[in-house]
Write a protein that holds these residues in place. Sequence first.
Motif, PDB file in Angstrom:
ATOM      1  N   SER A   6     -41.283 -11.153  -9.388  1.00  0.00           N
ATOM      2  CA  SER A   6     -40.041 -11.551 -10.048  1.00  0.00           C
ATOM      3  C   SER A   6     -39.003 -10.453  -9.923  1.00  0.00           C
ATOM      4  CB  SER A   6     -40.291 -11.884 -11.526  1.00  0.00           C
ATOM      5  OG  SER A   6     -40.725 -10.744 -12.223  1.00  0.00           O
ATOM      6  N   ILE A   7     -37.750 -10.850 -10.119  1.00  0.00           N
ATOM      7  CA  ILE A   7     -36.635  -9.911 -10.136  1.00  0.00           C
ATOM      8  C   ILE A   7     -35.900 -10.096 -11.455  1.00  0.00           C
ATOM      9  CG2 ILE A   7     -34.418  -9.264  -9.109  1.00  0.00           C
ATOM     10  CD1 ILE A   7     -35.494 -10.157  -6.413  1.00  0.00           C
ATOM     11  N   ASP A   8     -35.689  -9.010 -12.169  1.00  0.00           N
ATOM     12  CA  ASP A   8     -34.931  -9.043 -13.416  1.00  0.00           C
ATOM     13  C   ASP A   8     -33.453  -9.057 -13.052  1.00  0.00           C
ATOM     14  OD1 ASP A   8     -33.557  -8.494 -15.786  1.00  0.00           O
ATOM     15  OD2 ASP A   8     -35.127  -7.176 -16.542  1.00  0.00           O
ATOM     16  N   SER A   9     -32.825 -10.216 -13.183  1.00  0.00           N
ATOM     17  CA  SER A   9     -31.427 -10.359 -12.768  1.00  0.00           C
ATOM     18  C   SER A   9     -30.475  -9.530 -13.627  1.00  0.00           C
ATOM     19  CB  SER A   9     -31.006 -11.828 -12.782  1.00  0.00           C
ATOM     20  OG  SER A   9     -31.161 -12.374 -14.072  1.00  0.00           O
ATOM     21  N   ASP A  10     -30.901  -9.150 -14.832  1.00  0.00           N
ATOM     22  CA  ASP A  10     -30.059  -8.304 -15.674  1.00  0.00           C
ATOM     23  C   ASP A  10     -30.046  -6.856 -15.181  1.00  0.00           C
ATOM     24  OD1 ASP A  10     -29.350 -10.398 -17.387  1.00  0.00           O
ATOM     25  OD2 ASP A  10     -31.086 -10.040 -18.683  1.00  0.00           O
ATOM     26  N   LYS A  11     -31.093  -6.441 -14.474  1.00  0.00           N
ATOM     27  CA  LYS A  11     -31.184  -5.073 -13.956  1.00  0.00           C
ATOM     28  C   LYS A  11     -30.669  -4.947 -12.520  1.00  0.00           C
ATOM     29  CE  LYS A  11     -35.236  -3.308 -16.412  1.00  0.00           C
ATOM     30  NZ  LYS A  11     -36.591  -2.770 -16.205  1.00  0.00           N
ATOM     31  N   CYS A  12     -30.813  -6.018 -11.733  1.00  0.00           N
ATOM     32  CA  CYS A  12     -30.512  -5.963 -10.299  1.00  0.00           C
ATOM     33  C   CYS A  12     -29.062  -5.550 -10.053  1.00  0.00           C
ATOM     34  CB  CYS A  12     -30.782  -7.330  -9.666  1.00  0.00           C
ATOM     35  SG  CYS A  12     -30.467  -7.372  -7.886  1.00  0.00           S
ATOM     36  N   ILE A  13     -28.883  -4.584  -9.126  1.00  0.00           N
ATOM     37  CA  ILE A  13     -27.545  -4.130  -8.755  1.00  0.00           C
ATOM     38  C   ILE A  13     -27.181  -4.545  -7.329  1.00  0.00           C
ATOM     39  CG2 ILE A  13     -27.556  -2.192 -10.369  1.00  0.00           C
ATOM     40  CD1 ILE A  13     -28.178  -0.362  -7.912  1.00  0.00           C
ATOM     41  N   GLY A  14     -28.078  -5.260  -6.673  1.00  0.00           N
ATOM     42  CA  GLY A  14     -27.792  -5.762  -5.335  1.00  0.00           C
ATOM     43  C   GLY A  14     -27.907  -4.733  -4.229  1.00  0.00           C
ATOM     44  N   SER A  15     -28.818  -3.784  -4.364  1.00  0.00           N
ATOM     45  CA  SER A  15     -28.982  -2.768  -3.321  1.00  0.00           C
ATOM     46  C   SER A  15     -29.561  -3.363  -2.046  1.00  0.00           C
ATOM     47  CB  SER A  15     -29.877  -1.620  -3.805  1.00  0.00           C
ATOM     48  OG  SER A  15     -31.227  -2.042  -3.867  1.00  0.00           O
ATOM     49  N   GLY A  16     -30.325  -4.449  -2.181  1.00  0.00           N
ATOM     50  CA  GLY A  16     -30.912  -5.118  -1.023  1.00  0.00           C
ATOM     51  C   GLY A  16     -32.208  -4.516  -0.521  1.00  0.00           C
ATOM     52  N   MET A  17     -32.741  -3.521  -1.207  1.00  0.00           N
ATOM     53  CA  MET A  17     -33.966  -2.871  -0.743  1.00  0.00           C
ATOM     54  C   MET A  17     -35.149  -3.831  -0.729  1.00  0.00           C
ATOM     55  SD  MET A  17     -33.024  -0.012   0.282  1.00  0.00           S
ATOM     56  CE  MET A  17     -34.645   0.588   0.693  1.00  0.00           C
ATOM     57  N   CYS A  18     -35.206  -4.745  -1.689  1.00  0.00           N
ATOM     58  CA  CYS A  18     -36.325  -5.698  -1.709  1.00  0.00           C
ATOM     59  C   CYS A  18     -36.279  -6.594  -0.476  1.00  0.00           C
ATOM     60  CB  CYS A  18     -36.317  -6.528  -2.986  1.00  0.00           C
ATOM     61  SG  CYS A  18     -34.806  -7.478  -3.288  1.00  0.00           S
ATOM     62  N   ALA A  19     -35.097  -7.107  -0.148  1.00  0.00           N
ATOM     63  CA  ALA A  19     -34.948  -7.996   1.014  1.00  0.00           C
ATOM     64  C   ALA A  19     -35.185  -7.250   2.325  1.00  0.00           C
ATOM     65  CB  ALA A  19     -33.567  -8.638   1.010  1.00  0.00           C
ATOM     66  N   LYS A  50     -45.525  -4.524  -3.171  1.00  0.00           N
ATOM     67  CA  LYS A  50     -45.522  -3.321  -4.009  1.00  0.00           C
ATOM     68  C   LYS A  50     -44.541  -2.283  -3.478  1.00  0.00           C
ATOM     69  CE  LYS A  50     -50.010  -3.988  -6.018  1.00  0.00           C
ATOM     70  NZ  LYS A  50     -51.350  -3.501  -6.244  1.00  0.00           N
ATOM     71  N   GLU A  51     -44.392  -2.206  -2.172  1.00  0.00           N
ATOM     72  CA  GLU A  51     -43.407  -1.288  -1.586  1.00  0.00           C
ATOM     73  C   GLU A  51     -41.996  -1.724  -1.959  1.00  0.00           C
ATOM     74  OE1 GLU A  51     -41.772   1.928   0.054  1.00  0.00           O
ATOM     75  OE2 GLU A  51     -43.909   1.601  -0.259  1.00  0.00           O
ATOM     76  N   ALA A  52     -41.747  -3.025  -1.967  1.00  0.00           N
ATOM     77  CA  ALA A  52     -40.432  -3.536  -2.368  1.00  0.00           C
ATOM     78  C   ALA A  52     -40.132  -3.175  -3.818  1.00  0.00           C
ATOM     79  CB  ALA A  52     -40.368  -5.047  -2.170  1.00  0.00           C
ATOM     80  N   ALA A  53     -41.138  -3.285  -4.682  1.00  0.00           N
ATOM     81  CA  ALA A  53     -40.953  -2.916  -6.085  1.00  0.00           C
ATOM     82  C   ALA A  53     -40.658  -1.428  -6.219  1.00  0.00           C
ATOM     83  CB  ALA A  53     -42.186  -3.295  -6.900  1.00  0.00           C
ATOM     84  N   ARG A  54     -41.373  -0.606  -5.465  1.00  0.00           N
ATOM     85  CA  ARG A  54     -41.145   0.852  -5.516  1.00  0.00           C
ATOM     86  C   ARG A  54     -39.780   1.237  -4.963  1.00  0.00           C
ATOM     87  NH1 ARG A  54     -46.764   1.165  -4.261  1.00  0.00           N
ATOM     88  NH2 ARG A  54     -46.304   1.078  -2.057  1.00  0.00           N
ATOM     89  N   SER A  55     -39.291   0.472  -3.984  1.00  0.00           N
ATOM     90  CA  SER A  55     -38.028   0.838  -3.341  1.00  0.00           C
ATOM     91  C   SER A  55     -36.800   0.441  -4.144  1.00  0.00           C
ATOM     92  CB  SER A  55     -37.949   0.220  -1.937  1.00  0.00           C
ATOM     93  OG  SER A  55     -37.789  -1.175  -2.008  1.00  0.00           O
ATOM     94  N   CYS A  56     -36.970  -0.418  -5.153  1.00  0.00           N
ATOM     95  CA  CYS A  56     -35.818  -0.846  -5.964  1.00  0.00           C
ATOM     96  C   CYS A  56     -35.301   0.324  -6.783  1.00  0.00           C
ATOM     97  CB  CYS A  56     -36.217  -2.006  -6.874  1.00  0.00           C
ATOM     98  SG  CYS A  56     -34.835  -2.578  -7.896  1.00  0.00           S
ATOM     99  N   PRO A  57     -34.031   0.686  -6.613  1.00  0.00           N
ATOM    100  CA  PRO A  57     -33.510   1.865  -7.322  1.00  0.00           C
ATOM    101  C   PRO A  57     -33.395   1.684  -8.829  1.00  0.00           C
ATOM    102  CG  PRO A  57     -31.752   0.784  -6.128  1.00  0.00           C
ATOM    103  CD  PRO A  57     -33.033   0.107  -5.728  1.00  0.00           C
TER     104      PRO A  57
END
Length: 65
Positions: A6-19, A50-57
């Motif tokens: 899942s992605i917490d839309s309240d926290k997401c800043i749109g860095s795109g690291m997950c994608a 898990k790498e995508a989760a770790r890469s999210c700033p």
Amino acid sequence: MTTRVSIDSDKCIGSGMCALTAPAVFTQDDDGYGVVLAGREGGDGDSLLKEAARSCPVQAVTVSG
């Protein structure tokens, strides 16, 4: 065991690291915010999740299970 993604839309800043890290699971919406692709909410144990989760700033991506 099913992996939940899942992605917490309240926290997401749109860095795109997950994608960038796991494009088979994540994309960005029209405003640039992260979205879990339809049908991928349950995930498949992809090692990149898990790498995508770790890469999210801002730690907006959650992988459990």
